[in-house]
Scaffold this active site. Structure first.
Site, PDB file in Angstrom:
ATOM      1  N   PHE A   1     -20.933 -14.125  24.427  1.00 43.05           N
ATOM      2  CA  PHE A   1     -20.475 -12.890  23.783  1.00 43.05           C
ATOM      3  C   PHE A   1     -18.970 -12.899  23.490  1.00 43.05           C
ATOM      4  O   PHE A   1     -18.400 -11.875  23.101  1.00 43.05           O
ATOM      5  CB  PHE A   1     -20.880 -11.672  24.618  1.00 43.05           C
ATOM      6  CG  PHE A   1     -22.373 -11.613  24.849  1.00 43.05           C
ATOM      7  CD1 PHE A   1     -23.248 -11.780  23.778  1.00 43.05           C
ATOM      8  CD2 PHE A   1     -22.903 -11.454  26.121  1.00 43.05           C
ATOM      9  CE1 PHE A   1     -24.627 -11.775  23.976  1.00 43.05           C
ATOM     10  CE2 PHE A   1     -24.276 -11.443  26.325  1.00 43.05           C
ATOM     11  CZ  PHE A   1     -25.146 -11.603  25.250  1.00 43.05           C
TER      12      PHE A   1
ATOM     13  N   GLU B   1     -17.917  -5.294  24.367  1.00 43.26           N
ATOM     14  CA  GLU B   1     -17.055  -6.470  24.509  1.00 43.26           C
ATOM     15  C   GLU B   1     -15.843  -6.426  23.578  1.00 43.26           C
ATOM     16  O   GLU B   1     -14.742  -6.836  23.945  1.00 43.26           O
ATOM     17  CB  GLU B   1     -17.856  -7.756  24.237  1.00 43.26           C
ATOM     18  CG  GLU B   1     -18.973  -8.027  25.237  1.00 43.26           C
ATOM     19  CD  GLU B   1     -20.244  -7.227  24.943  1.00 43.26           C
ATOM     20  OE1 GLU B   1     -20.307  -6.556  23.887  1.00 43.26           O
ATOM     21  OE2 GLU B   1     -21.181  -7.270  25.774  1.00 43.26           O
TER      22      GLU B   1
ATOM     23  N   HIS C   1      -4.247   3.203  -3.198  1.00 42.01           N
ATOM     24  CA  HIS C   1      -4.361   2.566  -1.885  1.00 42.01           C
ATOM     25  C   HIS C   1      -3.560   1.268  -1.784  1.00 42.01           C
ATOM     26  O   HIS C   1      -2.706   1.148  -0.918  1.00 42.01           O
ATOM     27  CB  HIS C   1      -5.837   2.289  -1.548  1.00 42.01           C
ATOM     28  CG  HIS C   1      -6.015   1.310  -0.430  1.00 42.01           C
ATOM     29  ND1 HIS C   1      -6.052   1.689   0.886  1.00 42.01           N
ATOM     30  CD2 HIS C   1      -6.120  -0.044  -0.436  1.00 42.01           C
ATOM     31  CE1 HIS C   1      -6.187   0.614   1.644  1.00 42.01           C
ATOM     32  NE2 HIS C   1      -6.235  -0.452   0.871  1.00 42.01           N
TER      33      HIS C   1
ATOM     34  N   HIS D   1     -28.549 -17.045  24.296  1.00 43.25           N
ATOM     35  CA  HIS D   1     -27.584 -16.910  25.382  1.00 43.25           C
ATOM     36  C   HIS D   1     -26.827 -18.207  25.674  1.00 43.25           C
ATOM     37  O   HIS D   1     -26.075 -18.265  26.639  1.00 43.25           O
ATOM     38  CB  HIS D   1     -28.282 -16.424  26.654  1.00 43.25           C
ATOM     39  CG  HIS D   1     -28.533 -14.943  26.638  1.00 43.25           C
ATOM     40  ND1 HIS D   1     -29.211 -14.321  25.614  1.00 43.25           N
ATOM     41  CD2 HIS D   1     -28.183 -13.963  27.504  1.00 43.25           C
ATOM     42  CE1 HIS D   1     -29.272 -13.023  25.855  1.00 43.25           C
ATOM     43  NE2 HIS D   1     -28.645 -12.772  26.996  1.00 43.25           N
TER      44      HIS D   1
ATOM     45  N   HIS E   1       0.841  -1.205   0.000  1.00 43.90           N
ATOM     46  CA  HIS E   1       0.000   0.000   0.000  1.00 43.90           C
ATOM     47  C   HIS E   1       0.872   1.249   0.000  1.00 43.90           C
ATOM     48  O   HIS E   1       1.277   1.735   1.049  1.00 43.90           O
ATOM     49  CB  HIS E   1      -0.889  -0.012   1.247  1.00 43.90           C
ATOM     50  CG  HIS E   1      -1.728  -1.240   1.359  1.00 43.90           C
ATOM     51  ND1 HIS E   1      -1.222  -2.450   1.780  1.00 43.90           N
ATOM     52  CD2 HIS E   1      -3.045  -1.454   1.101  1.00 43.90           C
ATOM     53  CE1 HIS E   1      -2.190  -3.352   1.770  1.00 43.90           C
ATOM     54  NE2 HIS E   1      -3.304  -2.783   1.370  1.00 43.90           N
TER      55      HIS E   1
ATOM     56  N   HIS F   1     -21.299 -18.264  32.507  1.00 46.89           N
ATOM     57  CA  HIS F   1     -22.501 -18.734  31.812  1.00 46.89           C
ATOM     58  C   HIS F   1     -22.051 -19.528  30.588  1.00 46.89           C
ATOM     59  O   HIS F   1     -22.345 -19.205  29.456  1.00 46.89           O
ATOM     60  CB  HIS F   1     -23.424 -17.568  31.454  1.00 46.89           C
ATOM     61  CG  HIS F   1     -23.903 -16.796  32.657  1.00 46.89           C
ATOM     62  ND1 HIS F   1     -23.039 -16.213  33.558  1.00 46.89           N
ATOM     63  CD2 HIS F   1     -25.149 -16.550  33.116  1.00 46.89           C
ATOM     64  CE1 HIS F   1     -23.729 -15.620  34.523  1.00 46.89           C
ATOM     65  NE2 HIS F   1     -25.014 -15.818  34.282  1.00 46.89           N
TER      66      HIS F   1
HETATM   67  C1  TPP Z   1     -11.447  -5.259   9.762  1.00 47.12           C
HETATM   68  C2  TPP Z   1     -10.926  -5.039   8.383  1.00 47.12           C
HETATM   69  N1  TPP Z   1     -11.760  -5.051   7.358  1.00 47.12           N
HETATM   70  C3  TPP Z   1     -11.286  -4.911   6.095  1.00 47.12           C
HETATM   71  C4  TPP Z   1      -9.960  -4.760   5.850  1.00 47.12           C
HETATM   72  C5  TPP Z   1      -9.427  -4.655   4.438  1.00 47.12           C
HETATM   73  N2  TPP Z   1      -8.973  -3.291   4.173  1.00 47.12           N
HETATM   74  C6  TPP Z   1      -7.693  -2.945   4.302  1.00 47.12           C
HETATM   75  S1  TPP Z   1      -7.427  -1.321   3.996  1.00 47.12           S
HETATM   76  C7  TPP Z   1      -9.060  -1.052   3.672  1.00 47.12           C
HETATM   77  C8  TPP Z   1      -9.531   0.315   3.297  1.00 47.12           C
HETATM   78  C9  TPP Z   1      -9.164   1.249   4.346  1.00 47.12           C
HETATM   79  O1  TPP Z   1      -9.495   2.551   4.012  1.00 47.12           O
HETATM   80  P1  TPP Z   1      -8.795   3.709   4.825  1.00 47.12           P
HETATM   81  O2  TPP Z   1      -8.741   3.360   6.240  1.00 47.12           O
HETATM   82  O3  TPP Z   1      -9.470   4.955   4.451  1.00 47.12           O
HETATM   83  O4  TPP Z   1      -7.322   3.645   4.314  1.00 47.12           O
HETATM   84  P2  TPP Z   1      -6.648   4.461   3.124  1.00 47.12           P
HETATM   85  O5  TPP Z   1      -6.942   3.735   1.871  1.00 47.12           O
HETATM   86  O6  TPP Z   1      -7.200   5.817   3.136  1.00 47.12           O
HETATM   87  O7  TPP Z   1      -5.220   4.369   3.511  1.00 47.12           O
HETATM   88  C10 TPP Z   1      -9.776  -2.229   3.813  1.00 47.12           C
HETATM   89  C11 TPP Z   1     -11.223  -2.332   3.579  1.00 47.12           C
HETATM   90  C12 TPP Z   1      -9.117  -4.758   6.977  1.00 47.12           C
HETATM   91  N3  TPP Z   1      -7.795  -4.644   6.877  1.00 47.12           N
HETATM   92  N4  TPP Z   1      -9.618  -4.867   8.237  1.00 47.12           N
END
Ligand code: TPP
Ligand code: MG
Length: 694
Positions: free
Chosen positions: A463, A438, A286, A499, A38, A487
């Site tokens: 949970f 949680e 990205h 639950h 990235h 539980h």
């Molecule tokens: C919980 C989770 N869901 C999905 C992803 C996959 N993912 C990685 S980066 C991203 C987009 C993130 O956007 P942003 O935070 O705005 O980052 P930017 O592109 O602006 O750096 C996604 C969906 C992840 N890493 N974690």
């Protein structure tokens, strides 16, 4: 005689820019070389990360685990090249799991060249425990910000307990960088809400407001007023309109440092892929390499040599050395001297700090643990746990925790005199109140543990689903966190299937490195805690009953200390040599014992194995495991009020499992036990059937 051409002097401003562009181009080159990663966000946030590190943070690259260092959390972990660049350029040193300094770089240039490759110290996402200088593992969006709240709580608690007039031993701050993704995740909202409530003014989140996520513009799915949201949480909200303006960033950070009584949220307007003529401000920046031609054009826009790769120009490392390096070294030196005089004045407190930092326990920590007398009526797992927790919290000063609003049900509230409640005005309290949150609770427990306090969270076992992503990270990070789940099965019968956990044991047992323990009576609860407290690099979950379980007479049955081996022979036929083995955990242990007595009375040589923890058992020697489950005895019945999933491992293909294959139901426990077959006669019938003795 000749004329000397005067070179343009290298000013600090130029060195700032050179350093920032080094971070940018290292990131670009690493992603290009790896053919994955990235680049866009490191290109945009290099000035921010540069400013935090080189102008603000108290961090000594020579000792990245110095206790009073400022923390830096990259919650948008996909931008990991920011961290690898800055750890490399600051010359941060490596330490190992035993807190020894290794004398080599944490992240070498070679690691960066091998970004995302096997064994490289520049992996895809920041990984605590793998790379020194990483404060917490991030990548699952939202986890970093939530974990940072635990770090902030820990700092407040440590300061309250250990700081003394003239001895500000703990006054560090937590700097966090996050993006749109982190702020969309629910866990961030939970954590931000709690941080605002607690007024954690040692905590600063910087939000990379770039309007871009993977699918495109945030206008697709994220149009709320983020500033209003954080103001409503009670944060101090600042805005910096230009991510390239170092002075304004620095000013915002100085406002953070002087803001009292609330956390700071800085909205930073940035351009993903900054400097790339064709990709800036697009989702294309990205998550994929820029491509050779675009790399050249981008470098040109930075005024960088277009063909140079992994270039660290002269003066850049030195610039970091005179910035964060010098400031951090001086701060650590000062702290070390301060701590030496503290040790003279407060030897006991100093000793506590030493022990805590090494994850050791104080001498005699388990001296007052209870022993429960045999009792047919017995005591609930959660009640036994309550007694143990209250002992442990008194004998281990830095052991603290709480529940997600279920303290009275989980029985995790610390009730002894002086335990106190952690709130903004009472940061020395040992009862944490996570509220009904949680997921962030588990992340906050990670943050506490990363700060070396020993912490637990608690909720109903059902949970655990809401906490699991953070528990998975506890295991990945090798943190000795504890979650108390009560539980554990159908004990709260009338609440019904919403639950009643079914698949949860199997699900947690599947997490590598996580110790899952479901003790069978009060003394097993004690032994479970005794085992768990001694873990230094493994998280544990305790799965405890709501209802009373008979306390076994340990003069008749094997000592509960067998818990430390994961499974042990609780009862054997006279003279040993069993023909059938009954294996059980938790509330089903006493059920198996009843069945065992019936089988003995019917002349069948049965053995009962109490198996509170698969994970611990798996780590015993083959010899021990065979002594508990002799391979020649293939008639085996496992009984557990949970999914049968996975029990084949212990009963083999010819064994029987009495467990759950469906969801539960709303009814009194007795009726459920009957409906789902958790009765001694069902166990004896299965055993007899296996032996062909109906
Ligand atoms: C919980 C989770 N869901 C999905 C992803 C996959 N993912 C990685 S980066 C991203 C987009 C993130 O956007 P942003 O935070 O705005 O980052 P930017 O592109 O602006 O750096 C996604 C969906 C992840 N890493 N974690
Ligand atoms: Mg974004």
């Amino acid at each position: 005689m000749s004329v000397t051409t005067v070179a343009e002097p290298m000013t600090d401003t130029k060195l700032d820019q050179l350093s920032i562009n080094t971070i940018r181009t290292l990131s670009i080159d690493a992603v290009q070389q790896a053919k994955s990663g990235h680049p866009g966000t490191p290109m945009a946030l290099a000035p921010l990360v540069y400013t935090i590190w080189n102008r603000e943070m108290r961090f000594d690259p020579e000792d990245p685990i110095w206790p009073n260092r400022d923390r830096f959390v990259l919650s948008n972990g996909h931008a990991s090249m920011l961290l690898w660049s800055v750890l490399h350029l600051t010359g941060t040193r490596a330490v190992n799991a035993d807190y020894e300094r290794l004398g080599r770089a944490s992240v070498s240039l070679e690691d960066i060249r091998r970004f995302r490759q096997l064994e490289s110290k520049a992996p895809g996402h920041p990984e605590y425990h793998w790379v020194s200088g990483v404060e917490t593992t991030t990548g699952p969006l939202g986890q970093g910000v939530a974990t940072s709240v635990g770090m902030a709580i820990a700092q407040k608690w440590l300061a309250d307990r250990y700081n003394r007039p003239g001895f500000a031993l703990f006054d560090y701050r937590i700097y966090v960088v996050c993006g749109d993704g982190c702020l969309m995740e629910g866990v961030a909202s939970e954590a931000a809400s709690l941080a605002g409530h607690l007024g954690l003014d040692n905590l600063c989140w910087v939000y990379d407001n770039n309007h871009i996520t993977i699918e495109g513009q945030t206008s697709l799915a994220f149009t709320e007023d983020v500033a209003a949201r954080f103001m409503a949480y009670g944060w101090n909200v600042l805005r910096v309109g230009d991510a390239n303006d170092l002075d304004r960033i620095q000013h915002a950070l100085s406002v953070f440092r002087t803001t009292k009584g609330r956390p700071t949220f800085i909205i930073l307007d940035s351009h993903i892929g900054y400097g790339s003529p064709h990709k800036q401000d697009t989702a294309a920046a990205h998550g994929e390499p820029l491509g050779d031609e675009e790399v050249r054009l981008t470098k040109r826009s930075y005024g960088w040599p277009e063909e140079a790769q992994f270039l660290v120009p002269d003066g850049v490392r030195e610039h970091f050395a005179t910035g964060v390096g010098a400031r951090g070294a001086a701060a650590r030196r000062g702290w070390t001297a301060l701590f030496a005089s503290y040790r003279v004045e407060y030897p006991e407190l100093a000793n506590e700090i030493d022990q805590m930092q090494r994850r050791d326990l104080p001498a005699g920590w388990d001296r007052n643990l209870p022993v429960f007398p045999a009792d047919a009526k017995g005591i609930a797992g959660r009640d036994a746990s309550s007694k143990v927790l209250n002992v442990l919290a008194q004998s281990i000063p830095w052991f603290l925790g709480g529940s997600a609003d279920l303290g009275p049900s989980n029985k995790t509230t610390l009730t002894y005199e002086g335990a106190g409640h952690f709130q903004a005005g009472t940061p020395g309290g040992k009862n944490l109140h996570f509220g009904i949150r949680e997921h962030s609770m588990a992340a906050i427990v990670n943050g506490l543990s990363l700060s070396k306090v020993r912490a637990f969270g608690a909720t109903f076992f059902i949970f655990s689903d809401y906490a699991r992503p953070a528990i998975r990270l506890s295991a990945l990070m090798e943190l000795p966190t504890i979650v108390v789940f009560t539980h554990d099965a159908m004990g709260d019968g009338e609440d019904g299937p919403t639950h009643q956990p079914v698949e949860h044991l199997a699900s947690l047992r599947a997490i590598p490195g996580l110790v899952t323990l479901r003790p069978g009576d009060a003394n097993e609860v004690v032994e479970a805690y005794r085992y768990v407290m001694q873990l230094r690099h493994q998280p544990a979950v305790l799965v405890l009953s709501r209802q009373p379980l008979p306390t076994l007479d340990r003069r008749t049955y094997a000592p509960a200390a067998g818990v430390a081996r994961g499974a042990y022979v609780l009862a054997d036929p006279p003279g040993g040599n069993p023909e059938v083995i009954l294996i059980a955990s938790g509330s089903e242990v006493s059920l198996a014992v009843e069945a065992h007595d019936k089988l003995l009375a019917a002349g069948i040589r049965s053995r009962v194995v109490s198996m509170p923890s698969w994970d611990i058992f798996e780590h015993q020697t083959q010899e021990y495991r065979d002594s508990v489950l002799p391979p020649t005895v293939t008639a085996r019945v496992a009984v557990e009020q949970a999914s049968t999933f996975g029990w084949e491992r212990y009963v083999g293909s010819s064994g029987r499992v009495i467990g759950m294959k469906t969801f539960g139901a709303s009814a009194p426990l007795k009726a459920l036990q009957e409906k789902f077959g958790f009765e001694p006669d069902r166990v004896t019938a299965a055993a007899k059937e296996l032996l062909g003795k109906q």
